[in-house]
Design a protein around this motif. Structure first.
Motif, mmCIF file in Angstrom:
data_model
loop_
_atom_site.group_PDB
_atom_site.id
_atom_site.type_symbol
_atom_site.label_atom_id
_atom_site.label_comp_id
_atom_site.label_asym_id
_atom_site.label_seq_id
_atom_site.Cartn_x
_atom_site.Cartn_y
_atom_site.Cartn_z
ATOM 1 N N ARG A 237 57.793 8.932 27.751
ATOM 2 C CA ARG A 237 57.662 7.589 28.146
ATOM 3 C C ARG A 237 56.915 6.833 27.058
ATOM 4 N NH1 ARG A 237 56.237 10.296 32.538
ATOM 5 N NH2 ARG A 237 57.867 10.110 34.375
ATOM 6 N N CYS A 238 56.300 7.683 25.904
ATOM 7 C CA CYS A 238 55.491 7.134 25.008
ATOM 8 C C CYS A 238 56.049 7.558 23.445
ATOM 9 C CB CYS A 238 54.283 7.460 25.109
ATOM 10 S SG CYS A 238 53.870 9.394 24.852
ATOM 11 N N PRO A 239 55.492 6.672 22.459
ATOM 12 C CA PRO A 239 56.032 7.393 21.008
ATOM 13 C C PRO A 239 55.476 8.895 20.716
ATOM 14 C CG PRO A 239 54.879 5.034 20.984
ATOM 15 C CD PRO A 239 54.633 5.636 22.471
ATOM 16 N N LEU A 240 56.455 9.261 19.907
ATOM 17 C CA LEU A 240 56.365 10.682 19.458
ATOM 18 C C LEU A 240 56.253 10.815 17.930
ATOM 19 C CD1 LEU A 240 55.954 13.920 19.684
ATOM 20 C CD2 LEU A 240 58.511 13.901 20.186
ATOM 21 N N LEU A 241 55.166 11.491 17.417
ATOM 22 C CA LEU A 241 55.274 11.587 15.775
ATOM 23 C C LEU A 241 55.220 13.231 15.619
ATOM 24 C CD1 LEU A 241 54.689 11.010 12.783
ATOM 25 C CD2 LEU A 241 52.376 10.971 13.447
ATOM 26 N N ALA A 242 56.243 13.517 14.826
ATOM 27 C CA ALA A 242 56.467 15.271 14.787
ATOM 28 C C ALA A 242 56.449 15.420 13.561
ATOM 29 C CB ALA A 242 57.867 15.502 15.300
ATOM 30 N N PHE A 243 55.324 16.298 13.226
ATOM 31 C CA PHE A 243 55.321 16.714 11.793
ATOM 32 C C PHE A 243 55.770 18.132 11.492
ATOM 33 C CE2 PHE A 243 51.692 13.790 11.619
ATOM 34 C CZ PHE A 243 51.829 13.401 10.165
#
Length: 314
Positions: A237-243
């Motif tokens: 339900r929230c923003p995701l940053l994937a490195f």
């Protein structure tokens, strides 16, 4: 930031006591955002080998409180990670979030999760199970199951590190597939050992098998091997940053990018559940360039800039 208070802490998830380190920037009467760092596979401690210390320092300097902890059964933590499921480990991360949210100098609504490698699966599971996580960051988190990811890593090891013949590679990977199928059939360790011995215990399998010749670990692997992270990404339900690192030999990057992208294109997902992907050129599983001690240039800046952006829109 010079004024940082760091201390050892202990918090509980049911009967399991988790020991960790908490760092909080001292900003007068102001409160700060916070993050829980969750380490990778195996007996990872609060430092996740050498990966977390520079990350922790960068986040603290950026004015973000940081909590990291020893996995259950490691360091000062009780319990045994080999007896846990990924859902159990996610519950440990939940307990860490709740502990950090209770700190007086931390803004409770701005405590997010950061997970490296297996820890990425853990934080995705933790965040999907609750509605109060403002953001999630994953680092080198496979978008495929552990069984697929381990096969990819083993195949690369056989081809690039050992430089086995094609026939030997085929035989070793076939044995790996039979071990995975044995796990799906809930075979005990003795059955798995017989499979390995009947195949002549190929030397290349030691990359996968040498550390797994243990009843408790074999049971953990059976439970974990078909974990599907996509359901958790869909449920965020929230923003995701994937490195990711472009030269990561442990994770199938192209497949993971495709799976992440497909997951976030599902209909009816919350409008806040955005996906940002950063692939660092030349970086490995620890997001480092060859022979470097710290992550690739630009990594910390990209992380901090994204965190500042998502905090501003919430």
């Amino acid at each position: 930031m010079d004024n940082i208070v760091t201390r050892d802490v202990v918090f509980a998830n049911g009967s399991v006591e988790l020991a960790g380190s908490l760092g909080v920037p001292q900003c007068g009467e102001a409160t700060c955002a916070g993050v829980v760092l969750v380490g990778g596979s195996g007996p990872s401690d609060r430092h996740n080998d050498t990966f977390f210390p520079p990350l922790r320092q960068h986040l603290l300097n950026a004015g973000i409180a940081v909590l990291s902890y020893d996995k259950r059964g490691v360091g000062g933590s009780t319990g045994d990670w080999r007896g846990a499921t990924l859902t159990d480990l996610a519950a440990d991360a939940d307990a860490a979030v709740d502990f950090l949210r209770r700190q007086s100098q931390v803004r409770s609504e701005q405590v997010g999760l950061f997970g490296h490698s297996e820890g990425g699966w853990v934080v995705l599971r933790a965040a999907t199970g609750r509605e109060d996580i403002p953001w999630v960051v994953t680092s080198s988190c496979p978008g495929v199951s552990p069984a697929v990811q381990e096969r990819h890593a083993l195949a690369h090891h056989l081809r690039e590190t050992r430089r086995d013949s094609q026939d030997d590679i085929v035989r070793t990977l076939d044995l790996y597939d039979r071990l995975i199928e044995a796990g799906r059939n809930d075979a005990d360790l003795a059955t798995a050992v017989r499979l390995v011995e009947s195949a002549g215990r190929p030397p290349g399998l030691a990359y996968y098998w040498a550390a797994h010749d243990d009843e408790h670990l074999w049971t953990f692997l059976k439970r974990k091997q078909d974990h599907d992270p996509i359901g958790d990404i869909v449920g965020l339900r929230c923003p995701l940053l994937a490195f990711f690192g472009s030269e990561d030999r442990l994770v199938p990057i192209a497949d993971s990018l495709r799976e992440f992208g497909t997951a976030v294109c599902r209909t009816a997902r919350p409008h806040r559940a955005t996906l940002t992907v950063e692939v660092l050129p030349g970086a490995d599983h620890r997001l480092r360039l060859p022979n470097a001690a710290e992550p690739a240039p630009g990594y910390f800046d990209k992380l901090t800039r994204w965190l500042q952006q998502v905090q501003q829109v919430q």
